[in-house]
Design an enzyme around this catalytic site. Structure first.
Site, PDB file in Angstrom:
ATOM      1  N   PRO A 119      31.915  37.273  31.161  1.00 51.11           N
ATOM      2  CG  PRO A 119      33.520  35.579  31.367  1.00 51.11           C
ATOM      3  CD  PRO A 119      33.127  36.754  30.520  1.00 51.11           C
ATOM      4  CG  HIS A 120      34.697  36.600  35.215  1.00 51.41           C
ATOM      5  ND1 HIS A 120      34.062  35.754  36.104  1.00 51.41           N
ATOM      6  CD2 HIS A 120      35.327  35.788  34.322  1.00 51.41           C
ATOM      7  CE1 HIS A 120      34.308  34.498  35.775  1.00 51.41           C
ATOM      8  NE2 HIS A 120      35.063  34.493  34.700  1.00 51.41           N
ATOM      9  CE1 TYR A 121      32.463  41.374  40.300  1.00 52.94           C
ATOM     10  CE2 TYR A 121      34.159  39.868  39.531  1.00 52.94           C
ATOM     11  CZ  TYR A 121      33.239  40.242  40.479  1.00 52.94           C
ATOM     12  OH  TYR A 121      33.087  39.486  41.616  1.00 52.94           O
TER      13      TYR A 121
END
Length: 222
Positions: A119-121
């Site tokens: 979900p994040h980078y």
């Protein structure tokens, strides 16, 4: 190496791509076949459930795709999946049902089982992520060795020649990868294992373990 066979790592009931794994021993054996499999499977999907888009992209009508996301084919985005702002799917990607592909996350030649979260980078290339596996913010799968040689999977004294130049990571079901970790080429992580944040990981990590560092891997039952 038996611990890292497909049936020991992955629940094939939790992916639309179960047929892709048939007749294979280890999960990385599917990597060269993902693109062709997507085109075959996509053509057979129910158009009432999946929308076809130019470039061999099939997106479930129940999926949520941000208008700023970029999806190149061949790709299948499963039911109830969420593709967030500025996600970049470069092709040869299967995103499982209920999975999350987040802001600035990049996928390429991957199979994400159902309910996977990147979900994040995150960068996930040439990899297979099992059911309900999760990669913390900024964790990545490095998929090419610095010397550009073919990847060998190593488990202690055991070694398996893969014949692959590009090979990221194989994550079993319910694997948790801590924020900022780097999974080096040829990393294989067994079911239900947790990786500490900021970990450089290589080789095979047993199931039901906590990876603190290369010298300290403990069983969860201990």
């Amino acid at each position: 190496m038996k611990e890292f066979a497909i049936e020991r790592m992955l629940d094939l009931n939790e992916t639309i791509a179960a047929e892709l794994f048939e007749g294979k021993t280890y999960p990385w054996e599917v990597l060269p076949e993902i693109g062709g499999f997507i085109r075959k499977l996509g053509a057979a999907l129910d158009p009432e459930e999946y929308e076809y888009r130019e470039g061999d992209v099939w997106i479930a009508r129940s999926a949520r795709v941000a208008p700023t996301a970029c999806i190149n084919g061949p790709a299948i985005i499963g039911k109830d999946a969420e593709i967030r702002h500025c996600a970049f799917i470069r092709g040869n990607a299967i995103v499982g049902e209920g999975s999350v592909v987040g802001n600035s996350t990049e996928l390429k030649n991957v199979v994400l089982f159902n309910c996977v979260q990147v979900p994040h980078y995150n960068y996930v290339g040439d990899s297979v992520l099992g059911y309900k596996s999760h990669m913390g913010a900024g964790s990545i799968c490095s998929n090419v060795k610095s010397d550009k040689k073919l990847v060998v999977v190593k488990n202690g004294e055991e070694q398996v020649e893969t014949g692959l130049k590009k090979f990221g990571a194989m994550l079993g079901d319910h694997v948790e990868v801590g924020c900022g970790s780097v999974l080096n080429p040829g990393t294989v992580i067994g079911r239900n294992t947790n990786i500490y944040p900021l970990s450089p990981v290589r080789g095979c990590i047993p199931a039901d373990s906590i990876y603190k560092n290369a010298e300290e891997i403990v069983r969860k039952s201990e």
